[in-house]
Write an enzyme that holds these catalytic residues in place. Sequence first.
Site, mmCIF file in Angstrom:
data_model
loop_
_atom_site.group_PDB
_atom_site.id
_atom_site.type_symbol
_atom_site.label_atom_id
_atom_site.label_comp_id
_atom_site.label_asym_id
_atom_site.label_seq_id
_atom_site.Cartn_x
_atom_site.Cartn_y
_atom_site.Cartn_z
ATOM 1 N N SER A 77 -7.743 0.941 2.996
ATOM 2 C CA SER A 77 -8.145 0.438 1.683
ATOM 3 C C SER A 77 -9.361 -0.463 1.813
ATOM 4 O O SER A 77 -9.717 -0.888 2.914
ATOM 5 C CB SER A 77 -6.976 -0.343 1.090
ATOM 6 O OG SER A 77 -7.361 -1.007 -0.091
ATOM 7 N N THR B 25 -3.745 -0.693 -7.564
ATOM 8 C CA THR B 25 -4.528 0.453 -8.013
ATOM 9 C C THR B 25 -3.736 1.743 -8.046
ATOM 10 O O THR B 25 -2.698 1.875 -7.388
ATOM 11 C CB THR B 25 -5.737 0.644 -7.059
ATOM 12 O OG1 THR B 25 -6.614 1.624 -7.604
ATOM 13 C CG2 THR B 25 -5.300 1.103 -5.679
ATOM 14 N N GLY C 224 -13.356 -1.521 -7.495
ATOM 15 C CA GLY C 224 -14.666 -0.955 -7.197
ATOM 16 C C GLY C 224 -14.728 -0.180 -5.897
ATOM 17 O O GLY C 224 -15.815 0.016 -5.360
ATOM 18 N N GLY C 225 -13.556 0.257 -5.391
ATOM 19 C CA GLY C 225 -13.591 1.036 -4.143
ATOM 20 C C GLY C 225 -14.316 0.222 -3.079
ATOM 21 O O GLY C 225 -14.094 -0.982 -2.947
ATOM 22 N N ASP D 221 -7.786 8.297 0.024
ATOM 23 C CA ASP D 221 -8.314 7.208 0.864
ATOM 24 C C ASP D 221 -8.153 7.494 2.359
ATOM 25 O O ASP D 221 -8.705 6.784 3.192
ATOM 26 C CB ASP D 221 -7.641 5.874 0.518
ATOM 27 C CG ASP D 221 -8.318 5.186 -0.670
ATOM 28 O OD1 ASP D 221 -9.388 5.648 -1.091
ATOM 29 O OD2 ASP D 221 -7.765 4.193 -1.173
ATOM 30 N N ARG E 296 0.842 -1.183 0.000
ATOM 31 C CA ARG E 296 0.000 0.000 0.000
ATOM 32 C C ARG E 296 0.886 1.245 0.000
ATOM 33 O O ARG E 296 1.935 1.270 0.656
ATOM 34 C CB ARG E 296 -0.840 -0.037 1.271
ATOM 35 C CG ARG E 296 -1.831 1.069 1.433
ATOM 36 C CD ARG E 296 -2.943 0.972 0.463
ATOM 37 N NE ARG E 296 -4.075 1.814 0.833
ATOM 38 C CZ ARG E 296 -5.038 2.147 -0.015
ATOM 39 N NH1 ARG E 296 -5.026 1.729 -1.268
ATOM 40 N NH2 ARG E 296 -6.045 2.889 0.390
ATOM 41 N N THR F 188 -9.496 0.288 -10.443
ATOM 42 C CA THR F 188 -8.507 -0.520 -9.743
ATOM 43 C C THR F 188 -8.490 -1.796 -10.549
ATOM 44 O O THR F 188 -9.337 -1.982 -11.409
ATOM 45 C CB THR F 188 -8.976 -0.785 -8.291
ATOM 46 O OG1 THR F 188 -8.910 0.433 -7.578
ATOM 47 C CG2 THR F 188 -8.141 -1.827 -7.565
ATOM 48 N N ASN G 68 -5.877 4.197 -7.397
ATOM 49 C CA ASN G 68 -7.097 4.716 -6.779
ATOM 50 C C ASN G 68 -8.092 5.102 -7.857
ATOM 51 O O ASN G 68 -8.759 4.253 -8.404
ATOM 52 C CB ASN G 68 -6.824 5.854 -5.803
ATOM 53 C CG ASN G 68 -8.057 6.135 -4.939
ATOM 54 O OD1 ASN G 68 -8.915 5.273 -4.807
ATOM 55 N ND2 ASN G 68 -8.160 7.321 -4.366
#
Length: 560
Positions: A440, A387, A461-462, A411, A93, A369, A389
């Site tokens: 995340s 991703t 898809g968040g 995020d 991340r 993503t 984002n």
Amino acid sequence: MLVMILAALPYKPSAATWGGRPVRARQGMVASTHEIASRVGVEILQRGGNAVDAAVAVALALAVVHPAAGNLGGGGFMLIRMADGRASVIDYREMAPARAHRDLYVDEKGDVIPEASTVGHRAVAVPGTVAGLALALEKYGTMSWADVCRPAERLAREGVVLTHFEAESLKRAARLLERFPESRRIFLRDGRYYQEGELFRQPELAETLRRLIEHGPREFYEGETARRLVAEMEAGGGLITLDDLRTYRAIEREPLRTTYRGYEILTVPPPSSGGVALIEMLHILEGFDLRALGHNSADYVHLLVEAMRRAFADRARFLGDPDFARIPVKGLTSRRYAEALRRTIDMKRATPSAALAPGDAFAYESEHTTHFTVVDAMGNIVANTYTLNGSYGSGVTVRGAGFLLNNEMDDFTSKPGVPNMFGLMQSEANQIEPRKRPLSAMTPTIVLKDGKPYFALGSPGGPTIINTVLQVILNVIDFGMNLQQAVAMPRVHHQWMPDQIVYEPFGLSRDTMEALRARGHVFVERPRSMGDVQAIMIEPETGMRLGASDPRMDGRPVGY
Ligand code: DON
């Protein structure tokens, strides 16, 4: 009588079902959102590489052929399960730059500055992708870094023929990309947009990949690429320094584990909320006979939504980077907690989200993503979601290096009580701090049956990622669907706030929606499609690899 006999038999769908069938192969399979990337992975497998070697090559290839989300300038999570039973999460991340602080995106009056955390240089967090791929390869791969980088370098140098999907995606991103001259030049051909069928060459990206091949992955963090990235930051008012890059580290973490109806679930821990929320929802739902309710019936959707609402309320309240805040992972994923939550569900009435915790309803939006899954001939498995984002991230391309940078800073909580671009409300546990990882929703997940890998999946898809993964798992385990059908089925989404159900076009009948409205549920005005699942199953009876790509997008499983 017939009904009684059928009820006594193990639940098995007929082989030919609506929604399609998975792609079958004997040895190895790669399911990704771009056929060329899937092929790159299979080539590596055929050359004797394992699933991790292939996964690294696929990730690098996606950075070339799917620039909206495939990346060098972003981050993600790789869930690995080796055939010998070892399992690991590579957390790569992104991280807040050292100069970032809690009020980075609010003005003197304390108001959130529009676009500050989503567009341009200040939205960029320290990229983790190259470090994460390198760590995965070093610990679990068998091939050299140069060998797994080469296919991507070749694709960038020689070019790829643009699919309709990718050409349209670039055009749709014009409004963002044209704000940054280097992005406009490379991805929009200076305003003379690329068309489907044209060759898309990326010489600067090829050069960056060549440097990575020649000098190894640290080049990205300490070499010429790092210097170019920092020069780009300085030119555009970004925060990332050479020191931020030099000190970035991918982290190996223990996967979260639970069981659901006897199946073992392996998934990702914080700083993703995905695994915690997935487990919380599975535990709540395990107390109901979902199959008896009927797929996408009003009762079923009601229960899904009530589980989602509760898990997302907890996400908002409790979750953040575990290296910075104490996160009650054990509590949230305990069965006793789920039982308590289950008792608060009223089958006849929607629980208003505001009654679960104070909050505000706001706009909801999803972007890009990408997830891919790899299974090799030995039975090693990789499920990887990574991703930038938003689609094409911050819109900023590093001058002279040919790759886009993320807008992952969005995020974080810009301000408690104000939702981010996904409409997500978050708490102080996720406030910006130097060198912290933003929370995340990415949820790469592996399901085991009798101790053996059964299927693996994930999605973009968040926030919808978590609910997408949940529903595909339920479709397989509770409803007995084949993997392709499980992936194709219409899905629903609820994230506590805003207090509304997102549904897909043609996804729910009017009667079902009316029945749910009568219980107090509210639907979004306009349905929209969610997710892009890439999944692989190892068929228990035969050991065949079954690949499924989401029909919502352009992916394709390739096996051999
Ligand atoms: O980590 C997260 O949850 C987000 N940055 C993921 C963004 C995303 O999936 C956009 N996708 N469609």
